[in-house]
Design a protein around this motif. Sequence first.
Motif, PDB file in Angstrom:
ATOM      1  N   ASP A  49      -0.106  -8.709  -0.686  1.00 35.42           N
ATOM      2  CA  ASP A  49       1.084  -8.525  -1.504  1.00 35.42           C
ATOM      3  C   ASP A  49       2.387  -8.875  -0.787  1.00 35.42           C
ATOM      4  OD1 ASP A  49       2.525  -7.827  -3.759  1.00 35.42           O
ATOM      5  OD2 ASP A  49       2.632  -5.715  -3.226  1.00 35.42           O
TER       6      ASP A  49
ATOM      7  N   LYS B  80       9.779 -11.211  -1.549  1.00 38.12           N
ATOM      8  CA  LYS B  80      10.581  -9.992  -1.705  1.00 38.12           C
ATOM      9  C   LYS B  80      10.721  -9.311  -0.345  1.00 38.12           C
ATOM     10  CE  LYS B  80       9.621  -8.572  -6.451  1.00 38.12           C
ATOM     11  NZ  LYS B  80       8.960  -7.535  -7.282  1.00 38.12           N
TER      12      LYS B  80
ATOM     13  N   LYS C 273      -1.275 -13.551  -7.716  1.00 39.95           N
ATOM     14  CA  LYS C 273       0.142 -13.453  -7.344  1.00 39.95           C
ATOM     15  C   LYS C 273       0.789 -14.834  -7.327  1.00 39.95           C
ATOM     16  CE  LYS C 273       3.528 -11.180  -4.644  1.00 39.95           C
ATOM     17  NZ  LYS C 273       3.916 -10.112  -3.764  1.00 39.95           N
TER      18      LYS C 273
ATOM     19  N   ARG D  99       6.550 -12.314 -13.527  1.00 40.67           N
ATOM     20  CA  ARG D  99       6.223 -11.675 -12.247  1.00 40.67           C
ATOM     21  C   ARG D  99       6.273 -10.147 -12.359  1.00 40.67           C
ATOM     22  NH1 ARG D  99       8.610 -13.120  -6.214  1.00 40.67           N
ATOM     23  NH2 ARG D  99       7.632 -11.362  -5.147  1.00 40.67           N
TER      24      ARG D  99
ATOM     25  N   LEU E 100       3.430  -7.649 -12.148  1.00 37.97           N
ATOM     26  CA  LEU E 100       2.941  -7.091 -10.876  1.00 37.97           C
ATOM     27  C   LEU E 100       3.460  -5.673 -10.648  1.00 37.97           C
ATOM     28  CD1 LEU E 100       3.399 -10.257  -8.618  1.00 37.97           C
ATOM     29  CD2 LEU E 100       1.210  -9.248  -9.284  1.00 37.97           C
TER      30      LEU E 100
HETATM   31  N1  GLY Z   1       5.010  -6.647  -5.079  1.00 37.00           N
HETATM   32  C1  GLY Z   1       5.275  -7.210  -6.355  1.00 37.00           C
HETATM   33  C2  GLY Z   1       5.953  -8.528  -6.271  1.00 37.00           C
HETATM   34  O1  GLY Z   1       5.980  -9.141  -5.219  1.00 37.00           O
HETATM   35  O2  GLY Z   1       6.477  -8.972  -7.246  1.00 37.00           O
END
Ligand code: GLY
Length: 347
Positions: free
Chosen positions: A136, A142, A216, A230, A233
Motif C-alpha cells: 500500500d 501519498k 492499486k 482511487r 481504496l
Molecule cells: N492507501 C490508499 C491510497 O493510497 O489511496
Amino acid sequence: MKRISITVPTSYDIILESGALSRVGEFLSEIYSPRKVCIIADSTAGSLYSETVSASLKESGFTPSRVLFPAGEHSKNLTTYANVMEALASENLSRSDIVLSLGGGVVTDIAGFVAGTYMRGIDLVHVPTTLLSAMDASVGGKAAVNLLQGKNLAGIFWHPRMVICDPDTFKNLRESQIQDALAEGVKNATISDASLISKIQEGDLEYMLERSLSIKKSLVEVDSNDKGLRQLLNFGHTIGHCIEKASSYSVSHGQSVAIGMVAEAKGAFAMGYTKNDISGELEKILKSLGLPTELRYTAEELYKYALIDKKISDGMIALAVPESIGKCTLKKVTLAELEEFFNRACD
Ligand code: GLY
C-alpha cells in the motif's frame, strides 16, 4: 524477479525480488549515475537492513548516509519530519541527490513528505520492509504525517522513482504485522476481486501482494490525486482512521481498518446506500484471519475525528460502499448524512 510498472503520468517500476536488499545499488544504477543517497529508516529497519543497503549502494558507486528515528506510529509527526529535513540539510544533500526510505508505512510516509518538500522536491526511492507498506504505502505517492487533530493531515502527493521490495524481509515481521496486511488484502478483495479472499485464507501472501498491487495500480493510474475512483481504496478507512485516533494509535492500522470495514458495511446498508448487508460475511472472513471486528467506540467518540477528514470537500465526502465482496461503489454524502452513517454504523 517480478516488475510492475506504474504510470502516474511518469512511469516507475516496482521490483519484487528475494534478496533485492543487497542489489539496491544495482537497481538504482539503472536510472541514476553515482550520487548521494540518504537512507531514512526507523530504528527497527535501520538496525536490521541499513548496513546491507549501504554496502550495496557503495558497491555501485553511490555515497550513502543514514537518518534514523524511533519506530512506531507516534514518530509520524511534524517533529520527526523537521528533524529529518534538518538532517538532510546537514548532510548537504542537493536537489540532484536521492532520499531512500527503508521500513514500513511510517517511514514511507515521512520520507515521502520530506523528499517532496526538501528544496521543493528531490527524488525518492522506496524500499518497503513490511508487507503492508509493500502492498500500500510505497505505491501511489501519498505521503503525510499526523497532526494532533488527526491522521495524515499534513502531507503531499510525491511519487517514488522506483520501489524495491525484498520479500525476505517479511520473515522478520511479527504475526500482528502480517495480520495488518491481511486486513488491507481483504479490503482490496472487497473493492474489486472476490476470488482474492480464498487466496488470503490459504495464506498465499505472494499472490495477495501482487494482486493488491495490480488493483492499486489500476486505481492510481486513473486517479493519482485521489479525487475519484482511487477513493474506493478508502473502504474501512473513514471509520478506521477515527478508531486509530480515538485509541491514540494503540489499535493498529490493519485492526482499525478491519473493524472499520464491518462498521461501514453495516452503516451503508442501514442508510440504504447498498441493497446488500455484507457486514456479517466480512466479519466471518476477518475473524477467520484472526482480525478484530468488534467496535468498542460510540459514534460520538468517533465522529468528531471524521469532521477533520481531508477527503471532505465543499461539505461532502465520498464513502466507499460495498455492494458485495468484490464490488464497491462511491457514494457522495453531506456531513449530516455522514453523521447519521456513523450513528448507524456504530449502533
Ligand atoms: N492507501 C490508499 C491510497 O493510497 O489511496
